[in-house]
Scaffold this active site. Structure first.
Site, PDB file in Angstrom:
ATOM      1  N   ILE A 293       0.845  -1.188   0.000  1.00  0.00           N
ATOM      2  CA  ILE A 293       0.000   0.000   0.000  1.00  0.00           C
ATOM      3  C   ILE A 293       0.883   1.240   0.000  1.00  0.00           C
ATOM      4  CG2 ILE A 293      -1.828   1.221   1.224  1.00  0.00           C
ATOM      5  CD1 ILE A 293      -2.228  -1.519   2.740  1.00  0.00           C
ATOM      6  N   CYS A 294       0.558   2.149  -0.896  1.00  0.00           N
ATOM      7  CA  CYS A 294       1.291   3.414  -0.963  1.00  0.00           C
ATOM      8  C   CYS A 294       0.439   4.460  -0.263  1.00  0.00           C
ATOM      9  CB  CYS A 294       1.526   3.766  -2.428  1.00  0.00           C
ATOM     10  SG  CYS A 294       2.189   5.405  -2.671  1.00  0.00           S
ATOM     11  N   LEU A 295       0.694   4.648   1.022  1.00  0.00           N
ATOM     12  CA  LEU A 295      -0.095   5.599   1.800  1.00  0.00           C
ATOM     13  C   LEU A 295       0.871   6.318   2.736  1.00  0.00           C
ATOM     14  CD1 LEU A 295      -2.966   6.555   2.521  1.00  0.00           C
ATOM     15  CD2 LEU A 295      -3.019   4.798   4.273  1.00  0.00           C
TER      16      LEU A 295
END
Lengths: 529, 152
Positions: B90-92
């Site tokens: 996840i790119c958060l």
């Protein structure tokens, strides 16, 4: 409450004082008010330093690890450690954290770019971290906590502000180092004055080897003689009888008259439950209690039979597997048929469908072509376990493989037999054919020979005729129309003459055959001669 | 010690109460937890699907961010999202070194991811997903994402 607890300090410090020669120590410690620990601590530290032996190994309680009696107001909880604040500080943005938590959070942030963990606002570490209002500190101080030594037996419960003093000074269950100089093992503060208790003893009742501290005074839960030693008398919790702890379980289960037990007829549905004495009276009247032993016997027998049935069922499963494998090998045409007749060979309805003929081990070449299906039989064999859901599963993978291997070997030998059979048959056929061809050739040879003979004879006959007629040739040439005609006529005459002279055995037929022979002869003459 | 203390407090809170659509699946130790999340509103992209999250905590949690990835198995797909790679990473910014703050916790991460999915309308993967999934050997916490999208 603090009167017994400073004893170890008293003793230890008095001892220290006797060695260090400080007579004022006793007075100070004994008379020291319990709620003013700082001079005492100062003194202890001072008196301890020269001996260079770190006697006070007490660890101050970690407020984060404390157990709170009631759940705390969520506003008093640090968002980083999720515990009530410990030494809280306020940031300029009005967010509160524990001092330590904030330091931890700032540690990983780059210098000069410290931000508030909650709102990410810039924080100046020199001026931005402010003290909290007094009221907040008061509220935190008044939180009620349990002593961290609760598990060891301390029952102290009080405001959080006092916990440090309690643990460091008064709690009897704080671990300190053993008073013996050689021994470094921990011991409860309240047993400090008893000297080193870290030596093994054997319990006089049950002869178990134990450490002295566990035998007499140790942790409440491990106090051997009071709660564990199996050879000491103890009171039955139900009746007043005194029994050895060893026998207590047996006593409660089998003989304690006050123990509440159900009627033995419970398994048959009797709901009577009472003290043992009452149950014994009830038993005589209860028909179900009388029947119970018989039923128990029956039950046991059923269970035994079921246990015996289990391996038998498995065995049958294995045998069925093997059988269906064999069947599939013999009838590979319909291996997918789950209701294959042979899975139930004892059923008379299916016995017709299973004629004994295919059981002959060597396969006949005249078996229906289905015995050599287009798909290799090995495929059929390997597919059957999956295609046939009603087939009982194989007992094990190994067994499956072995069965498969066996059936494949059988198949191979069957094919080998068929091949040798086929070879023999072909050889036989070839020999027969050869014989026939030979015979025919002999016949032809004979015919050719006879024809040659005939030809010879004809030739000689013609030659003979020519020599005999040589005198009359001039007349024949002069009088004859063509030489070829005369030749043909002469030959025809010769032939008829030969046939008549030759056919001493069949004179009538000779005249009949003559024109045919001549025809054939003339053609043969053209080609062969 | 710090991490396990805080995690035990979080765990007892999670056992006590959970926001809708979030479920605690497994928390046997203080190193790895499994959580299930689903999108509550009727976003057609995520209808009837449950996603499994794997949290890996380091010793310095909550000072250091936990590693959070979607896990794929027979019943739990990886949700379609322009910031979720097909291997579950996840790119958060919340989960990145810079974006993390110790005031976040497992529950708040789950809620953030839930809302991240809820607001999404694009059934797509991040650009270069195939390449990334094929060649990435780094752990999610060591990847330096460039956060360009402020809509999430």
């Amino acid at each position: 409450m603090a009167s017994p607890s400073p004893i170890p300090y008293d003793r230890r410090s008095s001892r220290a004082s006797s060695t260090a020669g400080q007579p004022a120590s006793d007075l100070l410690v004994v008379g020291g008010p319990p709620n003013s620990p700082s001079p005492l601590e100062l003194f202890l530290r001072a008196s301890n330093l020269p001996s260079s032996k770190t006697r006070i190994s007490k660890i101050p309680p970690d407020l984060h690890m404390l157990e709170y009696v009631s759940s705390c107001d969520t506003n008093l909880i640090c968002l980083i450690c999720h515990s009530p604040f410990d030494k809280p500080v306020k940031l300029a943005c009005d967010h509160y954290f524990c001092r330590d938590c904030l330091d931890h959070a700032f540690e990983v942030q780059p210098d000069g770019h410290k931000t508030c963990p909650t709102c990410r606002g810039r924080v100046d570490t020199d001026t931005g971290v402010l003290p909290v209002p007094k009221i907040l500190e008061k509220m935190l101080d008044e939180l009620v906590v349990k002593c961290p030594n609760t598990k060891s037996g301390c029952t102290w419960v009080d405001s959080r502000v006092n916990v440090n003093d309690h643990v460091m000074l008064y709690c009897e269950y704080t671990l300190v180092e053993c008073p013996s100089h050689e021994c470094r093992l921990p011991i409860f503060q309240k047993e400090f004055h008893k000297g080193c208790l870290h030596y093994t003893l054997s319990c006089e009742h049950c002869h178990t080897s134990l450490m002295k501290k566990d035998l007499e005074v140790g942790y409440i839960t491990q106090r051997h003689q009071k709660t564990h030693c199996s050879n000491r008398f103890t009171a039955c919790p139900h009746c007043d009888a005194e029994v050895l702890r060893l026998d207590l379980k047996v006593h409660v289960n089998d003989s304690c008259p006050k123990m509440v037990i159900p009627c033995p007829g419970t398994i048959l549905g009797c709901h009577f439950t009472a003290e043992r004495t009452e149950v014994i009276k009830h038993e005589n009247a209860c028909p179900m209690a009388t029947m119970a032993p018989h039923f128990r016997d029956q039950q046991a027998r059923i269970e035994r039979n079921e246990a015996r049935f289990e391996p038998l069922a498995r065995k049958v499963g294995i045998l069925e597997d093997g059988l269906s494998n064999i069947t599939n090998m013999l009838y590979p045409a319909n291996p997918n048929d789950s209701s294959f007749p042979v899975t139930n060979p004892l059923d008379p309805n299916h016995s017709d469908a299973f004629p004994p003929a295919p059981l002959i081990p060597t396969p006949d070449f005249r078996l229906p072509p289905a015995s050599f299906p287009p798909v290799p039989p090995t495929n059929d064999q390997s597919q059957t376990p999956f295609n046939n859901p009603s087939q009982p599963p194989f007992d094990s993978q190994v067994h499956h493989l072995l069965t498969l291997h066996d059936s494949l070997r059988d198949e191979v030998s069957r094919i080998a037999n068929a091949l040798t059979d086929l070879e023999g048959r072909t050889n036989m056929m070839i020999i027969n054919e050869n014989q026939r061809v030979k015979d025919e050739m002999l016949h032809t040879n004979a015919a050719i020979n006879s024809m040659r003979m005939q030809l010879h004879w004809l030739m000689s006959a013609t030659l003979h005729q020519r020599t005999s007629n040589s005198t009359g040739t001039s007349t024949a040439r002069a009088g004859g129309s063509t030489s070829s005609n005369s030749n043909g006529n002469g030959r025809a005459q010769g032939a008829s003459g030969a046939s008549t002279s030759l056919g001493a055995r069949a004179e009538a037929s000779g005249t009949l055959h003559a024109p045919m022979r001549r025809l054939s002869d003339s053609t043969r003459q053209d080609t062969k001669l | 010690m710090f991490a396990s203390k805080r995690l035990s407090k979080e765990l007892s809170k999670l056992h006590d109460h959970l926001p809708p659509g979030i479920e605690l699946i497994q928390a046997d130790d203080f190193a790895e937890w499994l959580m299930d999340i689903r999108v509550i509103d009727s976003n057609p992209l995520y209808q009837d699907e449950v996603y499994r999250l794997k949290f890996s905590f380091s010793q310095s949690y909550p000072i250091e961010a936990p590693e959070v990835v979607f896990v794929k198995d027979a019943t739990h797909p990886i949700p379609w999202h322009p910031h979720v790679y097909s291997n579950g990473i996840i790119c958060l910014d919340l989960l990145d070194r810079q974006g993390w703050s110790p005031v976040h916790n497992v529950e708040s991460i789950c809620v953030s991811l839930q809302s991240m999915l809820t607001s999404n309308t694009k059934k797509e993967r991040p650009p270069g997903d195939e390449q990334f999934v094929k060649y990435n050997t780094q752990r999610p916490r060591d990847i330096n994402f460039v956060f360009h999208d402020n809509q999430v």
